[in-house]
Design a protein around this motif. Sequence first.
Motif, PDB file in Angstrom:
ATOM      1  N   TRP A   1       7.973   1.330   2.712  1.00  0.00           N
ATOM      2  CA  TRP A   1       7.957   2.445   3.993  1.00  0.00           C
ATOM      3  C   TRP A   1       8.005   1.953   5.454  1.00  0.00           C
ATOM      4  O   TRP A   1       7.371   0.840   5.730  1.00  0.00           O
ATOM      5  CB  TRP A   1       6.593   3.348   3.858  1.00  0.00           C
ATOM      6  CG  TRP A   1       6.625   3.975   2.551  1.00  0.00           C
ATOM      7  CD1 TRP A   1       5.891   3.559   1.382  1.00  0.00           C
ATOM      8  CD2 TRP A   1       7.142   5.194   1.908  1.00  0.00           C
ATOM      9  NE1 TRP A   1       6.035   4.536   0.499  1.00  0.00           N
ATOM     10  CE2 TRP A   1       6.892   5.451   0.719  1.00  0.00           C
ATOM     11  CE3 TRP A   1       8.002   6.111   2.801  1.00  0.00           C
ATOM     12  CZ2 TRP A   1       7.230   6.526   0.235  1.00  0.00           C
ATOM     13  CZ3 TRP A   1       8.494   7.573   2.154  1.00  0.00           C
ATOM     14  CH2 TRP A   1       8.235   7.505   0.713  1.00  0.00           C
ATOM     15  N   ASN A   2       8.437   2.806   6.293  1.00  0.00           N
ATOM     16  CA  ASN A   2       8.365   2.203   7.755  1.00  0.00           C
ATOM     17  C   ASN A   2       7.574   3.400   8.289  1.00  0.00           C
ATOM     18  O   ASN A   2       7.661   4.617   8.170  1.00  0.00           O
ATOM     19  CB  ASN A   2       9.815   2.349   8.383  1.00  0.00           C
ATOM     20  CG  ASN A   2      10.408   1.291   7.776  1.00  0.00           C
ATOM     21  OD1 ASN A   2      10.236   0.125   7.450  1.00  0.00           O
ATOM     22  ND2 ASN A   2      11.826   1.828   7.681  1.00  0.00           N
TER      23      ASN A   2
ATOM     24  N   LEU B   1       6.702   8.608   9.315  1.00  0.00           N
ATOM     25  CA  LEU B   1       6.876   7.705   8.180  1.00  0.00           C
ATOM     26  C   LEU B   1       8.258   8.333   7.768  1.00  0.00           C
ATOM     27  O   LEU B   1       8.758   9.353   7.580  1.00  0.00           O
ATOM     28  CB  LEU B   1       5.673   8.457   7.463  1.00  0.00           C
ATOM     29  CG  LEU B   1       5.630   8.179   5.744  1.00  0.00           C
ATOM     30  CD1 LEU B   1       5.402   6.909   5.652  1.00  0.00           C
ATOM     31  CD2 LEU B   1       4.973   9.167   5.067  1.00  0.00           C
ATOM     32  N   VAL B   2       8.942   6.995   7.249  1.00  0.00           N
ATOM     33  CA  VAL B   2      10.248   7.379   6.656  1.00  0.00           C
ATOM     34  C   VAL B   2      10.394   6.035   5.494  1.00  0.00           C
ATOM     35  O   VAL B   2       9.974   5.034   5.471  1.00  0.00           O
ATOM     36  CB  VAL B   2      11.368   7.107   7.481  1.00  0.00           C
ATOM     37  CG1 VAL B   2      11.419   8.301   8.402  1.00  0.00           C
ATOM     38  CG2 VAL B   2      11.253   5.690   8.269  1.00  0.00           C
ATOM     39  N   HIS B   3      11.072   6.565   4.417  1.00  0.00           N
ATOM     40  CA  HIS B   3      11.181   5.560   3.152  1.00  0.00           C
ATOM     41  C   HIS B   3      12.233   4.411   3.722  1.00  0.00           C
ATOM     42  O   HIS B   3      13.279   4.663   4.385  1.00  0.00           O
ATOM     43  CB  HIS B   3      11.882   6.022   1.975  1.00  0.00           C
ATOM     44  CG  HIS B   3      11.575   5.376   0.945  1.00  0.00           C
ATOM     45  ND1 HIS B   3      12.779   4.611   0.360  1.00  0.00           N
ATOM     46  CD2 HIS B   3      10.669   5.397  -0.122  1.00  0.00           C
ATOM     47  CE1 HIS B   3      12.226   4.111  -0.781  1.00  0.00           C
ATOM     48  NE2 HIS B   3      11.001   4.555  -1.183  1.00  0.00           N
TER      49      HIS B   3
ATOM     50  N   ASP C   1       5.074  11.910   2.484  1.00  0.00           N
ATOM     51  CA  ASP C   1       6.875  11.891   2.923  1.00  0.00           C
ATOM     52  C   ASP C   1       7.116  13.305   2.381  1.00  0.00           C
ATOM     53  O   ASP C   1       7.835  14.192   2.840  1.00  0.00           O
ATOM     54  CB  ASP C   1       7.354  10.965   2.256  1.00  0.00           C
ATOM     55  CG  ASP C   1       8.964  11.043   2.588  1.00  0.00           C
ATOM     56  OD1 ASP C   1       9.191  11.108   3.844  1.00  0.00           O
ATOM     57  OD2 ASP C   1       9.683  10.828   1.790  1.00  0.00           O
ATOM     58  N   ARG C   2       6.737  13.629   1.263  1.00  0.00           N
ATOM     59  CA  ARG C   2       7.069  15.163   0.561  1.00  0.00           C
ATOM     60  C   ARG C   2       6.323  16.445   1.330  1.00  0.00           C
ATOM     61  O   ARG C   2       6.950  17.337   1.377  1.00  0.00           O
ATOM     62  CB  ARG C   2       6.613  15.098  -0.998  1.00  0.00           C
ATOM     63  CG  ARG C   2       6.907  16.334  -1.719  1.00  0.00           C
ATOM     64  CD  ARG C   2       6.416  16.094  -3.440  1.00  0.00           C
ATOM     65  NE  ARG C   2       6.502  17.315  -3.842  1.00  0.00           N
ATOM     66  CZ  ARG C   2       7.581  17.935  -4.267  1.00  0.00           C
ATOM     67  NH1 ARG C   2       8.812  17.235  -4.145  1.00  0.00           N
ATOM     68  NH2 ARG C   2       7.656  19.136  -4.817  1.00  0.00           N
TER      69      ARG C   2
ATOM     70  N   GLN D   1       1.491   4.752  -2.607  1.00  0.00           N
ATOM     71  CA  GLN D   1       1.555   6.110  -3.074  1.00  0.00           C
ATOM     72  C   GLN D   1       1.183   7.070  -2.299  1.00  0.00           C
ATOM     73  O   GLN D   1       1.968   8.174  -2.358  1.00  0.00           O
ATOM     74  CB  GLN D   1       0.429   6.126  -4.312  1.00  0.00           C
ATOM     75  CG  GLN D   1       0.485   5.502  -5.548  1.00  0.00           C
ATOM     76  CD  GLN D   1      -0.344   5.265  -6.521  1.00  0.00           C
ATOM     77  OE1 GLN D   1      -1.651   5.186  -6.146  1.00  0.00           O
ATOM     78  NE2 GLN D   1      -0.314   5.691  -7.806  1.00  0.00           N
ATOM     79  N   LEU D   2       0.351   7.015  -1.310  1.00  0.00           N
ATOM     80  CA  LEU D   2      -0.168   8.060  -0.513  1.00  0.00           C
ATOM     81  C   LEU D   2       1.191   8.322   0.560  1.00  0.00           C
ATOM     82  O   LEU D   2       1.322   9.525   0.889  1.00  0.00           O
ATOM     83  CB  LEU D   2      -1.317   7.844   0.352  1.00  0.00           C
ATOM     84  CG  LEU D   2      -2.473   7.546  -0.406  1.00  0.00           C
ATOM     85  CD1 LEU D   2      -3.739   7.119   0.235  1.00  0.00           C
ATOM     86  CD2 LEU D   2      -2.936   9.268  -1.146  1.00  0.00           C
TER      87      LEU D   2
END
Length: 87
Positions: free
Chosen positions: A61-62, A84-86, A33-34, A27-28
């Motif tokens: 996530w990566n 951080l990337v989805h 990411d946002r 969740q974090l």
Amino acid sequence: MRDERIEASLPAMADVASARALGSLDQLCGFADRHLKLGGTALFHKGARYEDEVAAAQRHWNFDLTKVDSVTDPAAVILQLKGLVHA
């Protein structure tokens, strides 16, 4: 910044985002990411089961992960996430 839910607030474009006792690492990552700008860093305090949370988050996530031992709880860590990337 006004009092509002993190999910509803405009992207902050922050250099650093941090949270403690807000949600799972998965969740974090979504919140970070946002709200992080490209190249930003997320810092999350996590307890003794942090390894389980990291494994669950890595399914979606990566990120590059650095662990720092907590000075307040020997079983806890501070997780530093970069890139951080989805997934």
